[in-house]
Write an enzyme that holds these catalytic residues in place. Structure first.
Site, mmCIF file in Angstrom:
data_model
loop_
_atom_site.group_PDB
_atom_site.id
_atom_site.type_symbol
_atom_site.label_atom_id
_atom_site.label_comp_id
_atom_site.label_asym_id
_atom_site.label_seq_id
_atom_site.Cartn_x
_atom_site.Cartn_y
_atom_site.Cartn_z
ATOM 1 N N ASP A 195 0.847 -1.196 0.000
ATOM 2 C CA ASP A 195 0.000 0.000 0.000
ATOM 3 C C ASP A 195 0.884 1.248 0.000
ATOM 4 O OD1 ASP A 195 -1.856 2.005 0.482
ATOM 5 O OD2 ASP A 195 -1.993 1.553 2.628
ATOM 6 N N ASN A 226 -0.319 4.522 -0.225
ATOM 7 C CA ASN A 226 -0.950 5.784 0.212
ATOM 8 C C ASN A 226 -1.591 5.723 1.595
ATOM 9 O OD1 ASN A 226 -3.223 4.265 -0.278
ATOM 10 N ND2 ASN A 226 -3.934 5.462 -2.036
ATOM 11 N N ASP A 237 -4.045 3.873 2.872
ATOM 12 C CA ASP A 237 -5.471 3.584 3.066
ATOM 13 C C ASP A 237 -5.725 2.135 3.486
ATOM 14 O OD1 ASP A 237 -5.040 2.191 0.723
ATOM 15 O OD2 ASP A 237 -6.581 3.224 -0.447
ATOM 16 N N ASP A 267 -1.928 -1.218 -3.825
ATOM 17 C CA ASP A 267 -2.229 -0.489 -5.054
ATOM 18 C C ASP A 267 -1.104 -0.667 -6.068
ATOM 19 O OD1 ASP A 267 -0.212 1.391 -4.131
ATOM 20 O OD2 ASP A 267 -1.773 2.248 -2.842
ATOM 21 N N ASP A 280 -10.070 -15.818 -16.729
ATOM 22 C CA ASP A 280 -10.722 -16.311 -15.530
ATOM 23 C C ASP A 280 -12.024 -17.034 -15.867
ATOM 24 O OD1 ASP A 280 -10.885 -16.086 -12.436
ATOM 25 O OD2 ASP A 280 -12.846 -15.385 -13.112
ATOM 26 N N GLU A 299 -8.092 -20.414 -17.007
ATOM 27 C CA GLU A 299 -8.481 -20.937 -15.703
ATOM 28 C C GLU A 299 -9.772 -21.728 -15.898
ATOM 29 O OE1 GLU A 299 -9.991 -19.802 -11.260
ATOM 30 O OE2 GLU A 299 -10.884 -19.045 -13.082
#
Length: 544
Positions: free
Chosen positions: A35, A37, A39, A43, A214, A278
């Protein structure tokens, strides 16, 4: 944007082998990697900041799980915009910077594409559900009720309950094989296929090197909506209505192969683009082989054999690899021991007091398999399944089926980077899931400085695989398998490598003459020529 193919020499075939064949790929679950930032959610900038760690491992590529615009009811597998980044992960500019950094480090970039369904807030679905005559009215699977008002068929959702939800706008049911907020696209519609291929082209033009498709076997259904027959009683406990049926008509339509050929044609236009399917379910093996057969389909299929296995035994490995022989027309497998949907392997395959030696054995076996190997983030650290209490669960499947379904959240916990830095160096805020104290003790910085750590062993093994043609793309033969000992041989040209793995907690002496004399390439847990201690493993380059 034509991509340049990276290849490796194949002395056996006297040809160039595509970069993806035999590759080691590192799966990144973006919410939990890093992360940037504060939060509490990982990201794209966080991923870019930690790519040096991935490159040092010696892998060939990264696979990033969904980061697209989404309401996150299924954490990104409910896409609301195929061609944008969700704000919690960053921006398109951040993605472009990530790709640039990965390529600078010699890493290819593969991403998920989720084509079987979208989010119910996707603009396509918002338009489709308005009425029965709009331009996208047939972009999703809509059907009238039976005369008694019940759903059009008996199909069941993977996540529990009927696979049909009533919509009062159209006075029809729409199909969803997963959450009701994940409506099924009508991929029989040529316009829908064009739109999906357009999304793929969007990312190819941004420099993406490959795709994992997927739930590909869910892409197309039987248009006549025939009921699925009941599944025979195999003695196993059934915890979902989905398990009571043979999934014949709600998925796996033969025309999926025609769409796959279109995907392959588009990817070929861009050069060396890797595609992996998948495919799960009752017919997974048959469908994986169909989706990858010959040279006009996908490159590989993502095997589930190891992901939900309770034990790792020599015979289990022998059976799994035998499904993908080195034969004309046969596809190329991709293996994973762990991922974001399955419990951590060390929490399934060994007792807590055996995890350290077993992790070393597992790493060597993984690096020795024929096919692509997909390392799940934190696997190189020996992370284990975290027990997430009900009040902290995020996984919709686990919440809906509590306490019968093992939470996927336990394998999605944040990556520990720094052992003494707040939340493991993952975030400066409150993490979206707890790290788990046991996993925090295995942080990257603690293992980097220890030459004997699992992280450094994994790095050595992955680089050995990358630099050894026989391990990367050679033939694979199981030469011995009993209750404890697995012995394999990898051969390419004049190079022959024997691998011996003691998958038990007792010492093993292998049979005389099982392997030829040669040079020891790698050893774990004190293994030596002639004897394997508990969980000992050895790679030998044989003299021919």
């Amino acid at each position: 944007m034509k991509q340049t193919e990276t290849a490796i020499a194949d002395p056996k075939m006297h040809t160039e082998t595509p970069w993806w064949r035999g590759a080691a790929i590192y799966q990144i679950y973006p919410r939990s990697f890093c992360d940037s930032n504060g939060d509490g959610i990982g990201d794209l900038n966080g991923i870019a900041s930690r790519l040096d760690h991935v490159a040092r491992l010696g892998v060939d590529a990264i696979w990033i799980s969904p980061f697209f615009t989404s309401p996150m009811k299924d954490f990104g597998y409910d896409v609301a915009d195929y061609c944008d980044v969700d704000p919690i992960f960053g921006t398109l500019a951040d993605f472009d910077a990530l790709v640039k950094r990965a390529h600078e480090l010699g890493l290819k970039v593969t991403i998920d594409q989720v084509y079987a369904h979208t989010s119910d807030i996707h603009p396509w679905f918002a338009e489709s559900r308005q009425d029965r005559t709009n331009a996208r009215a047939d972009w999703y699977v809509w059907a009238d009720p039976k005369p008694d008002g019940s759903p059009p068929s008996n199909w069941q959702s993977v996540f529990g309950g009927p696979a049909w939800t009533w919509d009062a706008r159209r006075c029809q049911y729409y199909l969803h094989n997963f959450l009701s907020s994940q409506p099924q696209v009508n991929a029989h519609n040529p316009e829908v296929q064009e739109a999906l291929l357009g999304a793929m082209k969007f990312w190819l033009d941004r420099g993406v090197d490959g795709f994992r498709l997927d739930a590909l076997n869910f892409l197309m259904h039987d248009p006549t909506l025939r009921d699925n027959p009941p599944a025979p009683d195999d003695g196993r406990r059934k915890t979902r209505p989905f398990d009571f049926q043979l999934k014949i008509y709600n998925q796996s339509h033969p025309d999926i192969l025609k769409f796959i050929q279109r995907v392959r044609n588009l990817c070929d236009d861009y050069g060396a683009v890797f595609t992996v399917a998948e495919v799960g379910g009752d017919l997974a093996e048959t469908e994986m082989k169909a989706f990858t057969a010959g040279d006009r389909h996908l490159n590989s299929a993502y095997g589930f054999d190891f992901l939900y296995a309770d034990r790792l035994t020599p015979h289990f490995v022998e059976k799994a690899v035998a499904k993908w022989p080195d034969a004309p027309g046969m596809g190329w497998p991709s293996w994973a021991f762990e991922n974001h949907d399955a419990p951590r392997a060390l929490s399934r395959w060994c007792a807590p007091d055996q995890r350290e030696p077993f992790a070393r054995l597992k790493a060597m076996l993984f690096a020795s398999l024929r096919g692509n190997i997909i390392v799940y983030q934190g696997e190189e650290l020996g992370l284990t399944q975290v027990d997430i209490p009900f009040e902290q669960l995020q996984d919709p499947e686990a919440i809906a089926n509590w306490p019968l379904t093992l939470s996927r959240d336990g394998a999605r916990t944040p990556m520990p980077w720094l052992v003494q830095s707040g939340e493991g160096g993952f975030t400066s805020g409150a993490p979206w899931l707890p790290l788990g104290e046991e996993n925090l003790s295995r942080a990257v910085d603690r293992q980097e400085g220890d030459p004997a750590s699992l992280l450094n062993l994994t790095t050595r093994l992955l680089r050995l695989r990358r630099e050894t043609p026989a391990l990367r793309i050679g033939s694979f033969e199981v030469i011995h398998a009993d209750e404890c000992l697995l012995a394999i041989r990898r051969v390419l040209g004049e190079q022959s490598i024997a691998g011996l793995f003691n998958l038990s907690s007792v010492p093993v002496v292998w049979p005389h003459g099982l392997v030829r004399e040669g040079k020891e390439m790698a050893s774990v847990n004190g293994a030596t020529v002639g004897q394997l201690p508990p969980f000992g493993a050895l790679l030998i380059e044989e003299r021919i």
